[in-house]
Design a protein around this motif. Structure first.
Motif, mmCIF file in Angstrom:
data_model
loop_
_atom_site.group_PDB
_atom_site.id
_atom_site.type_symbol
_atom_site.label_atom_id
_atom_site.label_comp_id
_atom_site.label_asym_id
_atom_site.label_seq_id
_atom_site.Cartn_x
_atom_site.Cartn_y
_atom_site.Cartn_z
ATOM 1 N N UNK A 145 0.897 -1.449 -0.148
ATOM 2 C CA UNK A 145 0.047 0.018 -0.109
ATOM 3 C C UNK A 145 0.993 1.217 -0.148
ATOM 4 N N UNK A 146 0.802 2.055 -1.075
ATOM 5 C CA UNK A 146 1.321 3.174 -1.100
ATOM 6 C C UNK A 146 0.542 4.197 -0.405
ATOM 7 N N UNK A 147 0.856 5.036 0.844
ATOM 8 C CA UNK A 147 -0.256 5.709 1.256
ATOM 9 C C UNK A 147 0.133 7.203 1.036
ATOM 10 N N UNK A 148 -0.887 8.004 1.305
ATOM 11 C CA UNK A 148 -0.581 9.417 1.247
ATOM 12 C C UNK A 148 -1.422 10.128 2.304
ATOM 13 N N UNK A 149 -0.777 10.777 3.152
ATOM 14 C CA UNK A 149 -1.292 11.673 4.200
ATOM 15 C C UNK A 149 -2.375 10.741 5.128
ATOM 16 N N UNK A 150 -1.675 9.652 5.505
ATOM 17 C CA UNK A 150 -2.122 8.615 6.335
ATOM 18 C C UNK A 150 -1.999 9.140 7.755
ATOM 19 N N UNK A 151 -3.016 8.820 8.683
ATOM 20 C CA UNK A 151 -2.977 9.340 10.101
ATOM 21 C C UNK A 151 -2.768 8.020 11.174
ATOM 22 N N UNK A 152 -2.351 8.197 12.330
ATOM 23 C CA UNK A 152 -1.965 6.993 13.123
ATOM 24 C C UNK A 152 -3.325 6.383 13.189
ATOM 25 N N UNK A 153 -4.467 6.762 13.261
ATOM 26 C CA UNK A 153 -5.710 5.996 13.281
ATOM 27 C C UNK A 153 -5.948 5.117 11.842
ATOM 28 N N UNK A 154 -5.520 5.647 10.876
ATOM 29 C CA UNK A 154 -5.276 4.641 9.684
ATOM 30 C C UNK A 154 -4.659 3.257 9.849
ATOM 31 N N UNK A 155 -3.407 3.496 10.462
ATOM 32 C CA UNK A 155 -2.569 2.345 10.729
ATOM 33 C C UNK A 155 -3.199 1.482 11.689
ATOM 34 N N UNK A 156 -3.664 2.031 12.705
ATOM 35 C CA UNK A 156 -4.495 1.319 13.834
ATOM 36 C C UNK A 156 -5.464 0.339 12.937
ATOM 37 N N UNK A 157 -6.090 1.069 12.152
ATOM 38 C CA UNK A 157 -7.159 0.517 11.602
ATOM 39 C C UNK A 157 -6.796 -0.915 10.779
#
Length: 102
Positions: free
Chosen positions: A38-50
């Motif tokens: 997954x190439x991510x852009x503007x991910x937040x810590x909550x996104x990684x937790x999800x």
């Protein structure tokens, strides 16, 4: 099928859609091992937790994230699409990540 590599390029707004797509592949694909890049852009810590919570539910999937901000794809001199390079990153995945998809 034994194994498949999948590449997504997403930002925070598309995480749920990507997880739905991935869940469909898991449930319907009859694939023993899934390696999701997954190439991510503007991910937040909550996104990684999800993402981590999702991973705990399935033992046949491995996820690697590559934050867009780590790469300098501007060097390829491709114009932004809708203000971002996220759509262009998949074109250079092997160059920017050092990974070869099978």
């Amino acid at each position: 099928m034994e194994k498949i590599d999948i590449l997504y390029t997403i930002n925070h707004n598309y995480l749920n859609i990507m997880l739905s797509s991935l869940l469909s592949i898991i449930k319907n694909g009859n694939i023993k091992k899934i390696h999701c890049h997954i190439i991510t852009s503007s991910f937040q810590i909550e996104d990684y937790h999800k993402l981590n919570a999702f991973l705990k539910k399935y033992n046949n999937i491995e996820i690697n994230c590559y934050p867009l901000e780590q790469f300098n794809i501007g060097k390829f001199q491709i114009p932004n699409w809708k203000g971002s390079q996220i759509a262009n990153d998949m074109l250079f995945f092997e160059s920017i990540s050092g990974q070869k998809l099978t």
